[in-house]
Write a protein that holds these residues in place. Structure first.
Motif, PDB file in Angstrom:
ATOM      1  N   ILE A   1      -0.568   6.083   5.534  1.00  0.00           N
ATOM      2  CA  ILE A   1       0.445   5.745   6.522  1.00  0.00           C
ATOM      3  C   ILE A   1       0.334   6.756   7.652  1.00  0.00           C
ATOM      4  CG2 ILE A   1       2.923   5.585   6.937  1.00  0.00           C
ATOM      5  CD1 ILE A   1       3.174   4.680   4.021  1.00  0.00           C
TER       6      ILE A   1
ATOM      7  N   LEU B   1       4.479   0.466   9.674  1.00  0.00           N
ATOM      8  CA  LEU B   1       4.581   1.551   8.700  1.00  0.00           C
ATOM      9  C   LEU B   1       4.472   2.914   9.364  1.00  0.00           C
ATOM     10  CD1 LEU B   1       2.497  -0.007   5.816  1.00  0.00           C
ATOM     11  CD2 LEU B   1       4.968   0.365   5.868  1.00  0.00           C
TER      12      LEU B   1
ATOM     13  N   PRO C   1       3.579   2.862   0.797  1.00  0.00           N
ATOM     14  CA  PRO C   1       4.951   2.417   1.076  1.00  0.00           C
ATOM     15  C   PRO C   1       5.808   2.370  -0.194  1.00  0.00           C
ATOM     16  CG  PRO C   1       3.383   1.038   2.233  1.00  0.00           C
ATOM     17  CD  PRO C   1       2.582   1.912   1.303  1.00  0.00           C
TER      18      PRO C   1
END
Length: 170
Positions: free
Chosen positions: A3, A61, A72
């Motif tokens: 991310i 994200l 996530p």
């Protein structure tokens, strides 16, 4: 999947857009004329399509959406599925009071990991009556990978009437 780190020059997860865009009808784009609620602001998700028996919710994200393993958090998947469920059954045409829903039951099945950087929940109302409705939701990433599925049982909130949605140019 990594991310991306949050840019340092913006407040954590605040989505500065007012409301979310929704579906095109007869060439007109309808927008929600309300501010996102606090949790929506912090997490940064938006309603990107909203029409009869259908809703789409997107989230880019960011590091604030990750669990301690750097992927996530499952709660983010649940939130997006829940939001798409509620909106899919509560659409009202522009100029009509907005209908609100609450969750009675939500089942989420985690089936994969996203490869992209945007999560997209597409919810469909699949049945129901005057008080309750039922939904099915798919959560995919922007690269098309199926991440999770969900099924919801929702209830229309009685006595709750919000300001009507407005069509652009009206």
């Amino acid at each position: 999947m990594n991310i991306p780190a949050r840019p340092r020059n913006r407040r954590a997860g605040i989505n500065s857009r007012k409301g979310g865009s929704v579906s095109e009808e007869d060439g007109k784009v309808t927008t929600l004329d309300i501010e996102p609620y606090p949790l929506q602001k912090v997490l940064g998700y938006s309603i990107t399509r909203w029409e009869q028996d259908f809703a789409e919710v997107r989230l880019k994200l960011d590091e604030i959406h990750a669990n301690r393993h750097g992927i996530p958090h499952g709660g983010i998947y649940c939130l997006l599925i829940d939001t798409a469920s509620g909106f899919s059954g509560s659409y009202m045409p522009p100029g009509q009071p907005r209908r609100m829903a609450m969750t009675l039951s939500l089942a989420v099945n985690f089936v994969g990991q996203p490869k992209g950087t945007v999560l997209i929940a597409t919810g469909r109302k699949v049945g129901g009556g005057q008080s309750n409705f039922f939904t099915e939701v798919e959560l995919r990433c922007d690269e098309g990978v199926l991440v999770a599925t969900g099924q919801g049982a929702m209830r229309y909130r009685k006595g709750y009437v919000d300001a009507p949605a407005k069509a652009e140019g009206s």
